[in-house]
Write a protein that holds these residues in place. Sequence first.
Motif, PDB file in Angstrom:
ATOM      1  N   LEU A 184      35.126  43.836  37.716  1.00  0.00           N
ATOM      2  CA  LEU A 184      35.497  42.853  36.696  1.00  0.00           C
ATOM      3  C   LEU A 184      34.303  41.996  36.294  1.00  0.00           C
ATOM      4  N   GLN A 185      33.368  41.789  37.220  1.00  0.00           N
ATOM      5  CA  GLN A 185      32.178  40.988  36.914  1.00  0.00           C
ATOM      6  C   GLN A 185      31.298  41.658  35.864  1.00  0.00           C
ATOM      7  N   LEU A 190      34.342  36.589  31.483  1.00  0.00           N
ATOM      8  CA  LEU A 190      35.330  36.231  32.500  1.00  0.00           C
ATOM      9  C   LEU A 190      34.744  35.205  33.467  1.00  0.00           C
ATOM     10  N   GLU A 191      35.490  34.136  33.708  1.00  0.00           N
ATOM     11  CA  GLU A 191      35.046  33.124  34.650  1.00  0.00           C
ATOM     12  C   GLU A 191      35.240  33.619  36.077  1.00  0.00           C
ATOM     13  N   ARG A 194      38.703  33.217  37.588  1.00  0.00           N
ATOM     14  CA  ARG A 194      39.703  34.143  37.053  1.00  0.00           C
ATOM     15  C   ARG A 194      39.499  35.550  37.640  1.00  0.00           C
ATOM     16  N   ILE A 195      38.236  35.948  37.778  1.00  0.00           N
ATOM     17  CA  ILE A 195      37.944  37.240  38.394  1.00  0.00           C
ATOM     18  C   ILE A 195      38.515  37.285  39.807  1.00  0.00           C
ATOM     19  N   VAL A 213      43.375  41.555  32.519  1.00  0.00           N
ATOM     20  CA  VAL A 213      42.301  40.974  31.710  1.00  0.00           C
ATOM     21  C   VAL A 213      42.681  41.020  30.233  1.00  0.00           C
ATOM     22  N   GLU A 214      43.209  42.170  29.788  1.00  0.00           N
ATOM     23  CA  GLU A 214      43.574  42.349  28.370  1.00  0.00           C
ATOM     24  C   GLU A 214      44.866  41.631  28.001  1.00  0.00           C
ATOM     25  N   PRO A 216      46.913  38.638  29.497  1.00  0.00           N
ATOM     26  CA  PRO A 216      47.027  37.562  30.490  1.00  0.00           C
ATOM     27  C   PRO A 216      48.459  37.352  30.988  1.00  0.00           C
TER      28      PRO A 216
END
Length: 219
Positions: A184-185, A190-191, A194-195, A213-214, A216
């Motif tokens: 995800l990184q 993305l913060e 949140r990751i 991710v897509e 929420p």
Amino acid sequence: KQFDELVGQDHVTRALGNAIEMGRIGHAYLFVGPAHVGKMTLATDLASMVNCIGDDRPCGECRQCDRISHGLHADVRVLGLAVGDEKGGAPSRTAIGIDEIRAIEKEAHLKPFEGRSRVFIIEDAERMSDAAANALLKTLEEPPEQVLIVLLTSKPSLLPPTVVSRCQQLELRPLPVQTVAEHLQSLNGLEAARIEEIARVSEGRLGWALRAVEQPETL
């Protein structure tokens, strides 16, 4: 570029890669694992591999690979409860019926239209009716040439043992949470908090994490 889209399932991709190199791809596979762990990704990659015309199969760049990845290839058919329903919604049916399997049987005896092999991917294979499973068994017992059947399931115990025994079984496992977070990184925007949250809740299912991710609301 073999199986580049599949993350963290090295034991599975290694087994299939060896089969590719030795020319020993089976006629039927059973991919087992939790929902959203990568079974459909692997099945699509395998369909690309048997039809790819590039040097390093699946190359992901030739016309065959491109059409398969976009769901446009005439020789690759996906069958399942949610096929044809609105994406993300609940399936409108409760079982895969015999008529759908009989249609596969007919297509399996036709020569490939645009590729090397016809590939039939059956999602939620455990939801086949008894009659459908018995009909599929006939094709598994006497597979036509240039045909590959891939069954996907999270509950192999619900499949008839006769069907399971005629497939090469490969198990896809949930990933370590850290592996999900690292993937995800690589996505932009993305913060970190949140990751971490998505990776933790995903329980190692990368497909679910990417959907979160897509969309929420999934989280």
